[in-house]
Design a protein around this motif. Sequence first.
Motif, mmCIF file in Angstrom:
data_model
loop_
_atom_site.group_PDB
_atom_site.id
_atom_site.type_symbol
_atom_site.label_atom_id
_atom_site.label_comp_id
_atom_site.label_asym_id
_atom_site.label_seq_id
_atom_site.Cartn_x
_atom_site.Cartn_y
_atom_site.Cartn_z
ATOM 1 N N GLY A 185 0.722 -28.289 43.980
ATOM 2 C CA GLY A 185 -0.544 -27.719 43.542
ATOM 3 C C GLY A 185 -0.728 -26.240 43.788
ATOM 4 O O GLY A 185 -1.795 -25.692 43.540
ATOM 5 N N LEU A 186 0.310 -25.568 44.290
ATOM 6 C CA LEU A 186 0.234 -24.132 44.537
ATOM 7 C C LEU A 186 1.606 -23.550 44.265
ATOM 8 O O LEU A 186 2.594 -23.968 44.880
ATOM 9 N N TRP A 187 1.679 -22.599 43.341
ATOM 10 C CA TRP A 187 2.998 -22.091 42.977
ATOM 11 C C TRP A 187 2.918 -20.663 42.453
ATOM 12 O O TRP A 187 1.843 -20.096 42.284
ATOM 13 N N LEU A 188 4.082 -20.109 42.191
ATOM 14 C CA LEU A 188 4.221 -18.761 41.650
ATOM 15 C C LEU A 188 4.923 -18.851 40.304
ATOM 16 O O LEU A 188 5.981 -19.477 40.189
ATOM 17 N N ALA A 189 4.313 -18.243 39.305
ATOM 18 C CA ALA A 189 4.877 -18.229 37.960
ATOM 19 C C ALA A 189 5.453 -16.848 37.659
ATOM 20 O O ALA A 189 5.011 -15.846 38.222
ATOM 21 N N PRO A 190 6.448 -16.780 36.777
ATOM 22 C CA PRO A 190 7.079 -15.495 36.458
ATOM 23 C C PRO A 190 6.103 -14.482 35.859
ATOM 24 O O PRO A 190 5.054 -14.846 35.325
ATOM 25 N N ARG A 191 6.476 -13.249 35.932
ATOM 26 C CA ARG A 191 5.695 -12.157 35.341
ATOM 27 C C ARG A 191 5.599 -12.363 33.830
ATOM 28 O O ARG A 191 6.618 -12.523 33.156
ATOM 29 N N GLY A 235 -8.519 -30.524 37.594
ATOM 30 C CA GLY A 235 -7.450 -30.371 36.604
ATOM 31 C C GLY A 235 -7.294 -28.963 36.070
ATOM 32 O O GLY A 235 -6.300 -28.659 35.406
ATOM 33 N N SER A 236 -8.264 -28.108 36.336
ATOM 34 C CA SER A 236 -8.164 -26.722 35.869
ATOM 35 C C SER A 236 -7.269 -25.918 36.815
ATOM 36 O O SER A 236 -6.940 -26.368 37.917
ATOM 37 N N ARG A 237 -6.901 -24.727 36.383
ATOM 38 C CA ARG A 237 -6.039 -23.869 37.187
ATOM 39 C C ARG A 237 -6.720 -22.537 37.482
ATOM 40 O O ARG A 237 -7.313 -21.919 36.607
ATOM 41 N N LEU A 285 2.493 -14.444 38.835
ATOM 42 C CA LEU A 285 1.212 -15.124 38.924
ATOM 43 C C LEU A 285 1.174 -16.086 40.100
ATOM 44 O O LEU A 285 2.126 -16.845 40.324
ATOM 45 N N LEU A 286 0.081 -16.059 40.842
ATOM 46 C CA LEU A 286 -0.194 -17.066 41.859
ATOM 47 C C LEU A 286 -1.123 -18.080 41.204
ATOM 48 O O LEU A 286 -2.170 -17.706 40.666
ATOM 49 N N VAL A 287 -0.724 -19.354 41.228
ATOM 50 C CA VAL A 287 -1.461 -20.393 40.504
ATOM 51 C C VAL A 287 -1.854 -21.515 41.458
ATOM 52 O O VAL A 287 -1.041 -21.986 42.256
ATOM 53 N N ARG A 288 -3.099 -21.968 41.359
ATOM 54 C CA ARG A 288 -3.598 -23.080 42.177
ATOM 55 C C ARG A 288 -4.166 -24.145 41.255
ATOM 56 O O ARG A 288 -5.037 -23.853 40.416
ATOM 57 N N GLN A 289 -3.644 -25.367 41.374
ATOM 58 C CA GLN A 289 -4.175 -26.490 40.606
ATOM 59 C C GLN A 289 -5.410 -27.019 41.326
ATOM 60 O O GLN A 289 -5.353 -27.353 42.512
ATOM 61 N N ARG A 290 -6.528 -27.096 40.631
ATOM 62 C CA ARG A 290 -7.769 -27.544 41.248
ATOM 63 C C ARG A 290 -7.995 -29.035 41.013
ATOM 64 O O ARG A 290 -7.356 -29.653 40.155
ATOM 65 N N GLY A 291 -8.898 -29.587 41.802
ATOM 66 C CA GLY A 291 -9.147 -31.024 41.749
ATOM 67 C C GLY A 291 -9.609 -31.525 40.399
ATOM 68 O O GLY A 291 -9.365 -32.678 40.041
#
Length: 207
Positions: free
Chosen positions: A148-154, A42-44, A34-40
């Motif tokens: 605020g930007l990361w990769l989560a495991p499958r 607080g949501s993702r 997963l590519l994840v971005r934390q938004r201003g």
Amino acid sequence: MGLVEQEELTSIVLPAAFFARPAERVAPELVGCLLVRQRGDGSRLWGVIVETEAYCQSEPACHGYRRRSASNATLFGPPGRFYVYLTYGVHHCVNVVTGRPEWANGVLLRAAELPGEPERRAAGPGLLARRFGIDRGHDGAAVEALRGLWLAPRPPALALAADDLMQTERIGISQGRELPWRWYLRRSRAVSRRAAGDRPPPRLHLS
């Protein structure tokens, strides 16, 4: 989409050791992550990575093939950082640095599929960067939640069978095309370009 049943799964960050391997080993294992971005607010914003390509300093398609420069310096840095460049002066492309320091090595995130959004919203590296709001300002940033930007495991729900992953030649390049260093998730309709003869699934059914 049914891929991530619990929000907590997007909080897990792939460890630095995951990226400290050759790009051609990391790239297929990133498919389904997963590519994840934390938004201003607080949501993702998150999406499933469905297509990747590997690049290495030893081959001519790699940005670090000839020499190190100010624009590609991140690619020579420690693994586990984002390398973002501008192509054709228009589109940003998002890579993750892999391998070891001082040796250009990385994985291009070519496409992602986002739950609840049009299936081809991020079906290409430029579209992916645009949807996640990633630009040169993210170049060199560590792949970690604090940035605020990361990769989560499958997710466990997206366990891949042997025939789920298609391996092909890379696309959109003029040199090094003979290397079969592109991988994509056959179950997804968000792949930027399918291999000849590989028909897309009739409908979205990643889960």
